[in-house]
Design a protein around this motif. Sequence first.
Motif, PDB file in Angstrom:
ATOM      1  N   GLY A 156       0.818  -1.213   0.000  1.00 58.18           N
ATOM      2  CA  GLY A 156       0.000   0.000   0.000  1.00 58.18           C
ATOM      3  C   GLY A 156       0.846   1.255   0.000  1.00 58.18           C
ATOM      4  N   GLY A 157       2.112   1.107   0.350  1.00 58.11           N
ATOM      5  CA  GLY A 157       2.960   2.296   0.307  1.00 58.11           C
ATOM      6  C   GLY A 157       4.109   2.255   1.281  1.00 58.11           C
ATOM      7  N   MET A 192      -3.633   0.364  -9.959  1.00 55.78           N
ATOM      8  CA  MET A 192      -3.094  -0.970  -9.734  1.00 55.78           C
ATOM      9  C   MET A 192      -4.164  -1.898  -9.152  1.00 55.78           C
ATOM     10  SD  MET A 192      -0.979   1.690  -8.994  1.00 55.78           S
ATOM     11  CE  MET A 192      -1.308   1.898  -7.284  1.00 55.78           C
ATOM     12  N   ASP A 193      -4.814  -1.413  -8.074  1.00 54.50           N
ATOM     13  CA  ASP A 193      -5.779  -2.255  -7.377  1.00 54.50           C
ATOM     14  C   ASP A 193      -6.985  -2.560  -8.263  1.00 54.50           C
ATOM     15  OD1 ASP A 193      -4.041  -1.912  -5.338  1.00 54.50           O
ATOM     16  OD2 ASP A 193      -5.343  -0.676  -4.083  1.00 54.50           O
ATOM     17  N   ARG A 194      -7.443  -1.510  -8.939  1.00 56.81           N
ATOM     18  CA  ARG A 194      -8.597  -1.698  -9.799  1.00 56.81           C
ATOM     19  C   ARG A 194      -8.311  -2.774 -10.836  1.00 56.81           C
ATOM     20  NH1 ARG A 194      -9.243  -0.161 -14.640  1.00 56.81           N
ATOM     21  NH2 ARG A 194      -7.842   1.628 -14.659  1.00 56.81           N
ATOM     22  N   SER A 195      -7.178  -2.634 -11.460  1.00 61.31           N
ATOM     23  CA  SER A 195      -6.837  -3.550 -12.520  1.00 61.31           C
ATOM     24  C   SER A 195      -6.700  -4.979 -11.997  1.00 61.31           C
ATOM     25  CB  SER A 195      -5.529  -3.077 -13.149  1.00 61.31           C
ATOM     26  OG  SER A 195      -5.374  -3.661 -14.389  1.00 61.31           O
ATOM     27  N   SER A 203      -7.169 -14.214  -6.869  1.00 58.01           N
ATOM     28  CA  SER A 203      -5.859 -14.234  -6.217  1.00 58.01           C
ATOM     29  C   SER A 203      -5.907 -13.394  -4.930  1.00 58.01           C
ATOM     30  CB  SER A 203      -4.761 -13.734  -7.161  1.00 58.01           C
ATOM     31  OG  SER A 203      -4.923 -12.361  -7.411  1.00 58.01           O
ATOM     32  N   VAL A 204      -6.715 -12.325  -4.962  1.00 54.85           N
ATOM     33  CA  VAL A 204      -6.863 -11.500  -3.766  1.00 54.85           C
ATOM     34  C   VAL A 204      -7.647 -12.266  -2.705  1.00 54.85           C
ATOM     35  CG1 VAL A 204      -7.734  -9.310  -2.855  1.00 54.85           C
ATOM     36  CG2 VAL A 204      -6.761  -9.403  -5.161  1.00 54.85           C
ATOM     37  N   ASN A 310      -3.159  -4.348   1.731  1.00 58.47           N
ATOM     38  CA  ASN A 310      -3.531  -3.814   0.436  1.00 58.47           C
ATOM     39  C   ASN A 310      -3.787  -4.959  -0.552  1.00 58.47           C
ATOM     40  OD1 ASN A 310      -1.744  -3.298  -2.247  1.00 58.47           O
ATOM     41  ND2 ASN A 310      -3.082  -1.564  -1.804  1.00 58.47           N
ATOM     42  N   VAL A 311      -4.520  -4.665  -1.594  1.00 58.65           N
ATOM     43  CA  VAL A 311      -4.884  -5.635  -2.631  1.00 58.65           C
ATOM     44  C   VAL A 311      -3.663  -6.386  -3.173  1.00 58.65           C
ATOM     45  CG1 VAL A 311      -5.773  -5.787  -4.998  1.00 58.65           C
ATOM     46  CG2 VAL A 311      -6.942  -4.341  -3.326  1.00 58.65           C
ATOM     47  N   GLU A 312      -2.657  -5.604  -3.543  1.00 58.17           N
ATOM     48  CA  GLU A 312      -1.485  -6.199  -4.173  1.00 58.17           C
ATOM     49  C   GLU A 312      -0.755  -7.141  -3.199  1.00 58.17           C
ATOM     50  OE1 GLU A 312       1.200  -3.273  -5.861  1.00 58.17           O
ATOM     51  OE2 GLU A 312       2.808  -4.740  -5.987  1.00 58.17           O
ATOM     52  N   THR A 313      -0.732  -6.751  -1.933  1.00 55.73           N
ATOM     53  CA  THR A 313      -0.069  -7.586  -0.931  1.00 55.73           C
ATOM     54  C   THR A 313      -0.730  -8.967  -0.895  1.00 55.73           C
ATOM     55  OG1 THR A 313       0.139  -5.556   0.345  1.00 55.73           O
ATOM     56  CG2 THR A 313       0.731  -7.602   1.466  1.00 55.73           C
ATOM     57  N   PHE A 314      -2.054  -8.939  -0.829  1.00 55.05           N
ATOM     58  CA  PHE A 314      -2.773 -10.221  -0.784  1.00 55.05           C
ATOM     59  C   PHE A 314      -2.516 -11.056  -2.041  1.00 55.05           C
ATOM     60  CE2 PHE A 314      -5.839  -8.164   2.330  1.00 55.05           C
ATOM     61  CZ  PHE A 314      -5.467  -8.969   3.391  1.00 55.05           C
ATOM     62  N   ALA A 315      -2.476 -10.366  -3.189  1.00 58.90           N
ATOM     63  CA  ALA A 315      -2.311 -11.096  -4.445  1.00 58.90           C
ATOM     64  C   ALA A 315      -0.956 -11.804  -4.518  1.00 58.90           C
ATOM     65  CB  ALA A 315      -2.466 -10.130  -5.627  1.00 58.90           C
TER      66      ALA A 315
END
Lengths: 587, 919
Positions: A156-157, A192-195, A203-204, A310-315
């Motif tokens: 997330g940052g 990023m998250d939206r996509s 995956s999330v 964050n979304v990406e972390t989970f993915a």
Amino acid sequence: MKLRLGMGSCGIAAGALDVWDGIKEELEQSGLDLQAAPTGCVGMCHHEPLLDVIEDDGSVYTYGKVNAERAKEIIRTHKAGKGPLEDYLVSSSLQPNEFLQAQFRVALRNCGRINPESIDEYIAAGGYQALYKVLKTMSGDDVIDELKISGLGGRGGAGFPTWFKWNATRNETGSQKYLVCNADEGDPGAFMDRSLLESDPHSVLEGMAIAAYVIGASTGVIYCRAEYPLAIKRLQIAIAQAEEKGYLGEDILGSGFHLTIRIKQGAGAFVCGEETALIASLEGERGMPRLKPPYPSEKGYWNRPTNINNVETFANVPWIINSGGAAFAAIGTTDSKGTKVFALAGKIKRGGLVEVPMGISLRDIIFKVGGGIKDDRQFKAVQLGGPSGGCIPERLLDTPVDYKSIKATGAIMGSGGMIVVDEATCMVDMARYFLDFTQKESCGKCVQCRIGTKRMLEVLERICEGNGQAGDVALLQDLAAEIKAAALCGLGNSAPNPVLTTIEYFAEEYRAHIEEKRCPAKQCKHLITFVIDPVKCKSCGICAKKCPVNCITGEKKQPYVIEQEKCIKCGTCLEVCPTKFAAVSVD
Amino acid sequence: MFHLTIDGKNLTGSEGQTILDVARAGGIEIPTLCHDERLKPYGSCGICVVQLEGSDNLVRSCATAASDGMVVYTDNPRIRKSRQMTLELLLSDHDGDCRPPCSKACPAHTDCQGYVGLIANGKYSEATALIKEAIPVPLSIGLVCPHPCEDACRRQLVEEPIAIAALKSFAAWQDMNDLQPYQVSTKPATGKKVAIVGSGPAGLTAAFFLAKEGHQVTVYDAMPEFGGMLRYGIPEYRLPKKLLDKEIDNIRQLGVVFVPNTRVNSDISLEELHGKYDAVFLGIGAWTSSRIDCPGEDLPGVLGGIDFLRDVAMGRPVEIGSKVAIIGGGNTAMDAARTSVRLGASEVMVLYRRTRAEMPAEDLEIEEAMEEGVQFHFLVAPAEISAENGKVNAIRMQVMELGEPDKSGRRRPMPTGEEKIIAVDNIIAAIGQQVNTSGFEGLELTRWGSLAADESSFLTSLPGVFAGGDGVTGPGIAIEAVAQGKGAARAMIDYLAGKEMVYTKPYLAERQVSADDFAEKIREPRAKLKHADPVARRSNFELVSQVFDPDEAQREASRCLECGCMDYFECKLIKYAGEYQANPIRLAGAKHPVPVYGGHPYIIQDAGKCIFCSLCVRICDEVIGAASWGQVHRGFETMIQPELGLPLEITDCISCGECVNVCPTGALTARDPITKQVPLALTKTDTHCSQCSMACPQVIESYGSLQMRAVPPPGGLLCQRGRFEWKSDEKDEISRNALLPAVSWEEAAGTAVQLINKGGKWEQLADADVIFMVGSFKSSQVGAVRARAAAAGGARLVIISSEHTLVDDMAFQKISVVDNKDMWRQVLAAVLANGWYSAEYKQTHADRLSSMIIDMEGLTIGEQAVQLAEMYTRARKAMILVDGYSVDSETMGLIAEVVLMTESAESLGRIILVSSSAN
């Protein structure tokens, strides 16, 4: 042969729905029995709509800027065995596009490759194996150890170690704990998250299920902005499918572990991306940050231990479980491991979503992956981390993308927004733009952010309007220091970053605005004038015709003149004056 | 328990305490604008920042948990800088008037709004007391002052300014004629001696404030009587000298010694005074008439304006002819002209080189002079005075026209070349005055020839010698001299105490207003003072303008628009701004938008002054439970509004005023039950509310005999009646009319409250596991708030009421019954039917028990009643809160019976009855 059409928001915006209809029509008319499915975004937003043709031998041909007619042509060509159709081909499995070459896809591994609305395709791509592995063979501690080895940090940052957060929540006592997925992506220019949610929602969900198992939560919430209808729709479908298949719900895979996941639609307040404000919003309160400590891991949602990622972390999590933490750690640098997804935007040739190994230089991202600056103009700066971040100038382009190095420049890694600007961008104006954003999005709670950013904004506005005063830069720095030191949350603390970095790297532009009342990039309306060179003007009159305020007058064989008092500095005249005349210039 | 160090002090903290908690308990004050101990830490203001050893960052002490071994600093340059910046940010967005324009315009910063407000409330002696915080001779000043306050008065945006000066004279006049006129109290004698030279307004004022401080003051004056220019420069018809004498007497009563006929130079030397006294103040005035610089000026029959007035005042024979010309356009010129009329001159003319519009004299003076027959010649300047037989007979005048504006902003008169000759018997030159500095040769002078003194310390070039008034500034108005005298006294007090004399002007917020802001205001013309008939006036020196009568004065005072912030004396923002020398000039910018609404009977929101600490929102939500305030919008536009944008009065607001009490600024103020709201520094008296049997602690805030406000003590609560509907007079009467040996009201109330609250019933609530709340508590909302706190603490709250209550959201169960009596009959029956009564009761009340059983036979007992009976009997400790306003006595009896039956007589104490008559 199979067909895959990019139908993320980017694809749809570029016309993918028409293409879809075209494909259907073609298949119906020709009676071809071809499998055609939508997919998410592969990242090459600059080439959308994208159509993949997958030949029976497994080779993939990706076509860009496809319309219905072209789609038909492509299908016919391939069906006739005459493929590929080189004219529209942008990438193929034999010869991947440069854009994809330098990337390393972990979080985005399935994006643009599977049908996001099909759990079967996700499973076929190895989906839910990680969850199976965790539930059947791993303890919570095992997972935490694996994450620790991987070195995964929050995407997330801040890059805070994910294992640590999970462990903290795991170690809290109490029967009720919560898991929250932060999908409140609010940075201008970031997607990023939206996509990811549109392209690979499972995956999330799988990452969340693993996290919930580890921390001991049976309720998960995805806080997603309401402005992402497609992401929400696909998440809803994915949740229903996962429940049906037993990957969510009661007694998952016979392990006795249960988890329900629901979606909370956020109303689009930037500050709700801050975890405590997000929790307040989840509880039905005004989205305003709360004091930390206590941290959410101790007292979060409804005062219960809560883990937020964050979304990406989970993915990333299922990949790490499947491939092992060491494989993830092998990517990237000593301090920043793995990959990072960036939304490449601005004055760049190939804008889109990219995932690169940590440690890659900014130059490589911008010039190798992104193909350099649009119209081959001069690179000026890249803004990292959106309104909370900072801009990095040309001379620091070799900075490797890792948390420490980026921070040293005054910018932040952020959640992945990367906006490239060229020589025609005024850096003072850009700082003003970002501050205007944060000021409007401030929740208003603390004085430093509510009033401090407003005062900074006012100073920047007057500088851009040519009313800058001696001492303004020092005043900006004083205010920034106070805001950074005393604002209540990350939004406020980081709001001055765009101003501070532009002051540091582009001091000369500030000086020109304040002392010479001049905008070197010729962007600040109050500091520029448009003029028509009477010698070059061929009296074609197009400028007068297009001028929205009718302030250009002239007649045949007489040079046209701009009435400066009326001019709104929109630049239309400059734009429309035929290049062969180039009679309009800006001073 | 653990130990930590705050500012070098070793303190003990315990789990759950914040740094702020520990510091406060240890007597270290950390400033904060958004913290309240009853509320969850919030951290919005950031004023409470402190620094931890080993860290570069600042942390909010209100939200940082104290821990073992912590080393905390609450005050260092870094922290001060941060606090200062935060305060400056807040002030840059603060739209309001800390002080009213009248007071700011007054050179002595007299609290005009304060005394006007006191007069509106009928408190004349208090008004006088307040005036005397700035002016020791209020009646004299009220009569002569050209009142810059009125020029600044915003009421003129409606129609005309408030008659502030006349109200001042009124208050002082009333007080002077009171049986017990107000007298300031003096501090114990310091043993320090001060000499004051000159008994004019500057000297008198300095003497007054120095004497008040306990210094021994001697005033020397060159003239036979005291008052300086007030006596010798202002004619009797404007200021009767017997009134001035009374006011001087008042100063004399403070122990000030007045020595007449003693001129520095001829009678005593400055060196001598300097040697004999610890400090000297020079208020020597400007007593020399300026010269007109034209030929013939020294002829007999040409008089100096101020010399002429002085001679008349002294009763010296002044011979003037029938035609008198006064040169000049100021107040002295008017005084000279009108005095000439009274001395019998048949033709008095004022010759002025500009026009009426540029005349520095007060309008009223000009008008009254005209009424008395004085003629005005404008645009003429003296060129030559001619004589016949050694006596003035005419003046040749140059005719002027107005040219470009000069430094004063007035258009400069230019000769036209044309001339005029006017026949006169006397010429009085009233074009200005100068300072006579003979005897003060050792002191530095200004380039205008006046005494040089520092603007803020009033020190002359000689240490220990101070100066002020006309002698320093040149001729000015009396109130300016008063201001100088007061300023000098303050500096001298510091000097005598050996303190550093540093004076910085504190920042005060100011609001920009225009007539549009008052468009809705009803026009109420200014009260006119009665004036003596112009014809009669011509032949006597009686006071021209009368003093208001009380009705007129109160009506006039009620016109005041109350510009100055009601919260000034309690405002934490302005207090901290002063402490941290915050000045937002460099941060000037836009101010947050302000919602417009009004109409709540007791609570006034002035959102321009809101600092968004949200204490109002939080106290109303977390403690009261009404949630009447909310936060709306984002960013700089963020504001506090009543919930859902409704008018506050139609939200769930219970008018407890708690939002006003917690508001750190004047964004929320109260409409207290007095005639006119007025910001004053108030005295607090602890008492108890007598509105109902709860007898909540109450603090009465008063100014002198004016009881202005009832508030709860810190952490306490009052309901609408206790906060806004109390009657001040009752409290007074009880103590005054008592036939028994007098006890103070506070003592009486305290004793009564102890009796009522025997056993600390309310405290017991916190200990209960089950609370029955019977009735709506609409008339005693504090009861419901107490129930909320207990429920939040874990007690199961059962509400039995058909109406909505303030605490429904906290109810474990809400039973909505129309007939409370019937319900409690059923509960009683349920207890009987199930045999849930105590063995003791069965033994002691056997007959009663059996008769009740017979009574209740056949009664249908509802499920809810059984449930209630069971819950009550099974509770570890149940308390019953009964709203005596909505529950009748029969029901009360039934409730008591249930308690008595299941427990014991002592447990009747677990019923808390709130009613108007329980005490």
